[in-house]
Design a protein around this motif. Structure first.
Motif, short mmCIF file in Angstrom:
data_model
loop_
_atom_site.label_atom_id
_atom_site.label_comp_id
_atom_site.label_asym_id
_atom_site.label_seq_id
_atom_site.Cartn_x
_atom_site.Cartn_y
_atom_site.Cartn_z
N THR A 230 -21.25 -20.41 -11.04
CA THR A 230 -20.25 -21.46 -11.23
C THR A 230 -18.90 -21.06 -10.66
OG1 THR A 230 -21.37 -22.26 -13.23
CG2 THR A 230 -19.05 -22.85 -12.97
N LEU A 231 -18.54 -19.80 -10.78
CA LEU A 231 -17.27 -19.32 -10.21
C LEU A 231 -17.17 -19.60 -8.72
CD1 LEU A 231 -16.94 -15.82 -11.94
CD2 LEU A 231 -15.37 -17.75 -12.25
N THR A 232 -18.32 -19.59 -8.03
CA THR A 232 -18.30 -19.75 -6.58
C THR A 232 -18.13 -21.20 -6.15
OG1 THR A 232 -20.71 -20.06 -6.25
CG2 THR A 232 -19.90 -17.79 -6.46
N VAL A 233 -18.43 -22.16 -7.02
CA VAL A 233 -18.49 -23.56 -6.60
C VAL A 233 -17.11 -24.07 -6.18
CG1 VAL A 233 -19.08 -25.91 -7.30
CG2 VAL A 233 -20.53 -24.00 -8.04
N LEU A 234 -16.19 -24.16 -7.15
CA LEU A 234 -14.83 -24.60 -6.80
C LEU A 234 -14.01 -23.46 -6.20
CD1 LEU A 234 -13.45 -27.10 -9.48
CD2 LEU A 234 -14.36 -27.53 -7.19
N GLY A 235 -14.39 -22.21 -6.50
CA GLY A 235 -13.67 -21.09 -5.90
C GLY A 235 -13.74 -21.15 -4.39
N ALA A 236 -14.95 -21.34 -3.85
CA ALA A 236 -15.11 -21.43 -2.40
C ALA A 236 -14.52 -22.72 -1.85
CB ALA A 236 -16.59 -21.33 -2.05
N PHE A 237 -14.67 -23.82 -2.61
CA PHE A 237 -14.14 -25.12 -2.18
C PHE A 237 -12.62 -25.05 -1.99
CE2 PHE A 237 -12.62 -29.45 -3.12
CZ PHE A 237 -13.41 -30.21 -2.26
N VAL A 238 -11.93 -24.54 -3.00
CA VAL A 238 -10.46 -24.45 -2.93
C VAL A 238 -10.04 -23.40 -1.90
CG1 VAL A 238 -8.37 -23.95 -4.24
CG2 VAL A 238 -10.21 -25.26 -5.30
N ALA A 239 -10.80 -22.30 -1.81
CA ALA A 239 -10.46 -21.26 -0.83
C ALA A 239 -10.53 -21.81 0.59
CB ALA A 239 -11.41 -20.07 -0.98
N LEU A 240 -11.53 -22.67 0.87
CA LEU A 240 -11.65 -23.23 2.21
C LEU A 240 -10.43 -24.08 2.55
CD1 LEU A 240 -14.72 -24.62 3.98
CD2 LEU A 240 -12.73 -26.10 3.79
N TYR A 241 -10.01 -24.93 1.63
CA TYR A 241 -8.85 -25.78 1.91
C TYR A 241 -7.56 -24.97 1.96
CZ TYR A 241 -11.37 -30.18 1.80
OH TYR A 241 -12.21 -31.23 2.11
N THR A 242 -7.49 -23.90 1.17
CA THR A 242 -6.32 -23.01 1.25
C THR A 242 -6.29 -22.32 2.61
OG1 THR A 242 -6.42 -22.61 -1.13
CG2 THR A 242 -5.14 -21.06 0.17
N ALA A 243 -7.46 -21.91 3.11
CA ALA A 243 -7.53 -21.28 4.42
C ALA A 243 -7.08 -22.24 5.52
CB ALA A 243 -8.95 -20.79 4.69
N LEU A 244 -7.47 -23.50 5.39
CA LEU A 244 -7.01 -24.50 6.36
C LEU A 244 -5.50 -24.64 6.33
CD1 LEU A 244 -9.70 -27.30 5.85
CD2 LEU A 244 -9.35 -25.93 7.91
N GLN A 245 -4.94 -24.61 5.12
CA GLN A 245 -3.49 -24.74 4.97
C GLN A 245 -2.76 -23.55 5.57
OE1 GLN A 245 -1.85 -27.44 3.39
NE2 GLN A 245 -0.05 -26.50 4.30
N LEU A 246 -3.34 -22.35 5.42
CA LEU A 246 -2.65 -21.13 5.85
C LEU A 246 -2.91 -20.81 7.32
CD1 LEU A 246 -3.39 -18.85 2.76
CD2 LEU A 246 -1.24 -20.02 3.29
N GLU A 247 -4.16 -20.93 7.75
CA GLU A 247 -4.54 -20.42 9.07
C GLU A 247 -5.34 -21.43 9.90
OE1 GLU A 247 -3.65 -17.49 10.28
OE2 GLU A 247 -2.68 -16.78 8.46
#
Length: 401
Positions: A230-247
């Motif tokens: 469960t930790l990976t579900v929204l963790g990866a989802f939000v991380a992907l959009y954060t990565a788009l925002q940063l890089e």
């Protein structure tokens, strides 16, 4: 907790009359948009708050985190309480309290008071998810259950975009304080609606300790594996959009408006999930979760390898949102089946780990940002693949139906 046959039997409430699925969806979907949306609604208001209070907008971003902290903690509070006192009763009191805490944010004289009130708002708003998921699992007819659950979960995902767009429109028209006053009024209306739509509570075991099940659930290795996944579900989802925002690609990185627009392109895919669910329910919930986590991992890998343009990225992100949107209710179903009578408490733990993962995602993405966008995507893909593997391990052995 043992995963014996008795543990997998549904609670007594499942033997009562079933809730009308259409009325249930019609009430719970807007309530879900409103509840989870208040995590995000403050984002487009930060500039106005900053101008009024003279505080840096970067500091005021803690208004998002303050709600999130209260929200995660509240999950652990309300699920066990609804096991003890009944879903409708706890939902009614919790949503009524949320009407008060939400409206109170509008009265904040400064950032300090706003932070404290946002924590309180997060705690009370957390009544919605665990109580709703447990109610659907118990009171909706089994053949309608997956579509109903998926419709509500899709609303929770869509709220990240819908709430920001609505908040910006209202703030442009009325200012930031009326956003919370109107939100409080909306929660009051939803309190009445949900009380009328939800079936009366069945007899409960009042007098026991509603939190005694927590350590028992956390001793079940299969549930522990599901919570880790469960930790990976929204963790990866939000991380992907954060990565788009940063890089991310030019025109997206560093531009919140562009990223919000890109997120909005995924709304049709999210809206399509309930319509696809009847076909997907031919497979067990654990298998659906594992396959969709694997599909999301492949999409993240493709994004990292190909560095697509904005149009292709929008298509890939829509597919990614679809996969994650199917995964979440499938994991909820699996957790509920494993937990048996302690379903609401188990789902409370699910929501706690789900949003804990969402909180860790941006931190992980920020830490990995110096290594570049492609590496970030490979990391997201790896985390999702790990989550899918954990689901497969947890569901091996005794078949989960």
């Amino acid at each position: 907790m043992s995963t014996s046959t008795s543990a997998l039997r549904p609670p007594a409430a499942a033997a009562t009359a079933y809730a009308p699925p259409r009325r249930t969806v019609a009430a719970f979907v807007p309530a879900g948009l409103l509840a989870t949306g208040h995590l995000y609604v403050v984002i487009p208001l930060l500039a106005r708050m900053s101008a009024e209070w003279g505080a840096p907008a970067a500091v005021l971003t803690w208004l998002v985190s303050a709600f999130g902290l209260g929200y995660a903690g509240g999950f652990l509070l309300f699920g066990p309480l609804s096991d003890l006192y009944g879903r409708r009763r706890v939902m009614t009191w919790g949503m009524a309290a949320t009407a008060v805490t939400t409206a109170s944010v509008a009265l904040s004289p400064g950032p300090g008071a706003a932070l404290a009130l946002r924590v309180a708002e997060g705690v009370t708003t957390a009544v919605f998810a665990p109580t709703t998921f447990a109610y659907i699992a118990e009171r909706v007819e089994p053949r309608r259950r997956a579509v109903t659950m998926t419709s509500v979960v899709s609303a929770l995902f869509a709220s990240a975009v819908v709430a920001q767009l609505a908040g910006k429109a209202l703030a442009d028209l009325l200012g930031w304080r009326p956003v919370f006053l109107l939100g409080g009024a909306a929660f009051a209306v939803m309190t009445v609606v949900l009380r009328r739509v939800m079936l009366p509570d069945t007899a409960s075991g009042a007098g026991g300790n509603p939190y005694a099940a927590v350590p028992v659930l956390l001793r079940d290795p299969r549930l522990v594996l599901m919570y880790a996944a469960t930790l990976t579900v929204l963790g990866a989802f939000v991380a992907l959009y954060t990565a788009l925002q940063l890089e991310g690609p030019a025109g997206i990185a560093g531009d919140p408006s562009a990223l919000l627009t890109l997120r909005a392109t995924a709304l049709p895919a999210i809206a399509a999930i309930p319509f696809a669910t009847p076909y997907l329910t031919r497979f067990s919930p654990a298998r659906r979760a594992a396959v969709m986590l694997g599909a999301a991992a492949v999409i993240a890998l493709v994004v990292g390898l190909t560095a697509p343009g904005v149009a292709a990225l929008a298509v890939l992100l829509a597919a990614f949102a679809f996969a994650i949107g199917v995964t979440a209710p499938a994991v909820i179903e699996t957790v509920g089946l494993l937990a048996g009578p302690a379903r609401a408490t188990a789902v409370s733990l699910f929501t706690f780990f789900l949003f804990t993962g969402a909180s860790l995602g941006p931190v992980a993405a920020s830490a990995a940002a110096p290594y570049g966008f492609a590496v970030l995507m490979y990391g997201v893909a790896g985390v999702l693949a790990l989550g899918g593997g954990l689901v497969l391990i947890a569901s091996s052995g005794r078949r989960i139906r």
